[in-house]
Design a protein around this motif. Sequence first.
Motif, short mmCIF file in Angstrom:
data_model
loop_
_atom_site.label_atom_id
_atom_site.label_comp_id
_atom_site.label_asym_id
_atom_site.label_seq_id
_atom_site.Cartn_x
_atom_site.Cartn_y
_atom_site.Cartn_z
N GLY A 29 0.80 -1.22 0.00
CA GLY A 29 0.00 0.00 0.00
C GLY A 29 0.84 1.27 0.00
O GLY A 29 1.96 1.30 -0.49
N ARG A 30 0.27 2.30 0.59
CA ARG A 30 0.93 3.62 0.53
C ARG A 30 2.24 3.65 1.30
O ARG A 30 3.18 4.34 0.92
CB ARG A 30 -0.02 4.69 1.08
N VAL A 31 2.28 2.87 2.38
CA VAL A 31 3.53 2.84 3.17
C VAL A 31 4.66 2.31 2.30
O VAL A 31 5.77 2.86 2.25
CB VAL A 31 3.35 1.93 4.42
N GLY A 32 4.36 1.24 1.56
CA GLY A 32 5.36 0.65 0.69
C GLY A 32 5.78 1.59 -0.42
O GLY A 32 6.97 1.75 -0.71
N LEU A 57 15.37 -1.87 -8.78
CA LEU A 57 15.52 -3.07 -9.60
C LEU A 57 16.95 -3.22 -10.10
O LEU A 57 17.52 -4.30 -10.10
CB LEU A 57 14.57 -3.01 -10.81
N SER A 58 17.54 -2.11 -10.53
CA SER A 58 18.88 -2.25 -11.08
C SER A 58 19.90 -2.56 -9.98
O SER A 58 20.84 -3.34 -10.19
CB SER A 58 19.27 -1.04 -11.94
N PHE A 75 13.27 -5.90 -0.97
CA PHE A 75 12.35 -4.82 -0.60
C PHE A 75 11.66 -5.15 0.72
O PHE A 75 11.53 -4.30 1.61
CB PHE A 75 11.30 -4.60 -1.69
N HIS A 76 11.26 -6.38 0.82
CA HIS A 76 10.61 -6.85 2.04
C HIS A 76 11.48 -6.53 3.27
O HIS A 76 11.04 -5.90 4.23
CB HIS A 76 10.41 -8.38 1.87
N THR A 77 12.75 -6.96 3.19
CA THR A 77 13.67 -6.74 4.31
C THR A 77 13.87 -5.24 4.56
O THR A 77 13.85 -4.77 5.70
CB THR A 77 15.05 -7.36 3.98
#
Length: 288
Positions: free
Chosen positions: A244-247, A262-263, A275-277
């Motif tokens: 969501g917006r936080v991400g 990504l790069s 990204f999760h971490t």
Amino acid sequence: MDERATVVAALESRGVAPDAAVLGITGTPGSGKSSLVARLTSVMLAREPSLTIGVVAVDPSSHLSGGSLLGDRTRLRPSAEAGRLFFRSQASATELGGLGPSSFQVCRLMAYLFDLVLVETVGVGQSEADIRHLADQVYLVLAPLGGDEVQFLKAGIIEVPHAFVLNKCDEPAAMQSYHHLQNSLWLARPFDDAPVPIYRTSAKTGQGVDDLADVMLGTLQADHPGISGREPYFFGRWVKDEWGRVGMGHLDADLGGSARWLSSAGSFERAQQSFHTSLLTALGVPSR
Ligand SMILES: Nc1nc2c(ncn2[C@@H]2O[C@H](COP(=O)(O)OP(=O)(O)OP(=O)(O)O)[C@@H](O)[C@H]2O)c(=O)[nH]1
Ligand SMILES: [Mg+2]
């Protein structure tokens, strides 16, 4: 890593790059998209002896009509085509049949494995505009006198396709619909450099299918940007769906946006994992 990521990693380690042309086949329910795809793939495979095609149907109803239809036809096909056509039906990410990050990932995997990827979606609303983020060319399939032109004008989707396909031209109303569509386009897309093509086909009789197959085969020769260039958009969509917006705030403000992340990660799957971490760390949540 999931299976898909493992396959992509294996292909990358062999130096294989995702290089397929991706064509979107969208249109109203029942306009004949699946029947047309079955015909078109048959013609294209016969013309080009080494061509391979992957078809993804992102469609809530494809398991009822399109999937079984193509499946049946595939089984009936001569052995020369065996192994050169792959069909995959995917439940749609939204109720309206729109595309989601998982449709992108399926297409991206197919882009490693096939020369041409066809994506069939039901185009019923603005969410379908997403197809232009995935496909090099978008074909909008309409059936005669469906009143579809008006529906698409309202939804703003008439601006999306690179070409229109008026299918079911074996029906008596086809000529009238053709003129109606021509006039609607003239009004709806006044800024096109050249008139947008309208192909007339019948998946029932085969009329016009050879010509359309030639046009599609032409896309293989033309420059296409490649599926990797489409990653940032779908990575952003994934972050938004998952976090969501936080991400999104973390991605844009702290990580410099999708393309940059990504790069630095090196691949879509690695970008997802890190990204999760990264987000958990930013939120002060201890990682397990
Ligand atoms: N007369 C005629 N009927 C057609 C033609 N193409 C498809 N049909 C019929 O139209 C119906 C719908 O065809 P599909 O190919 O399943 O259409 P679709 O757009 O893929 O449908 P959904 O995936 O359910 O949205 C079937 O009964 C087909 O036999 C055509 O060119 N002429
Ligand atoms: Mg279908």
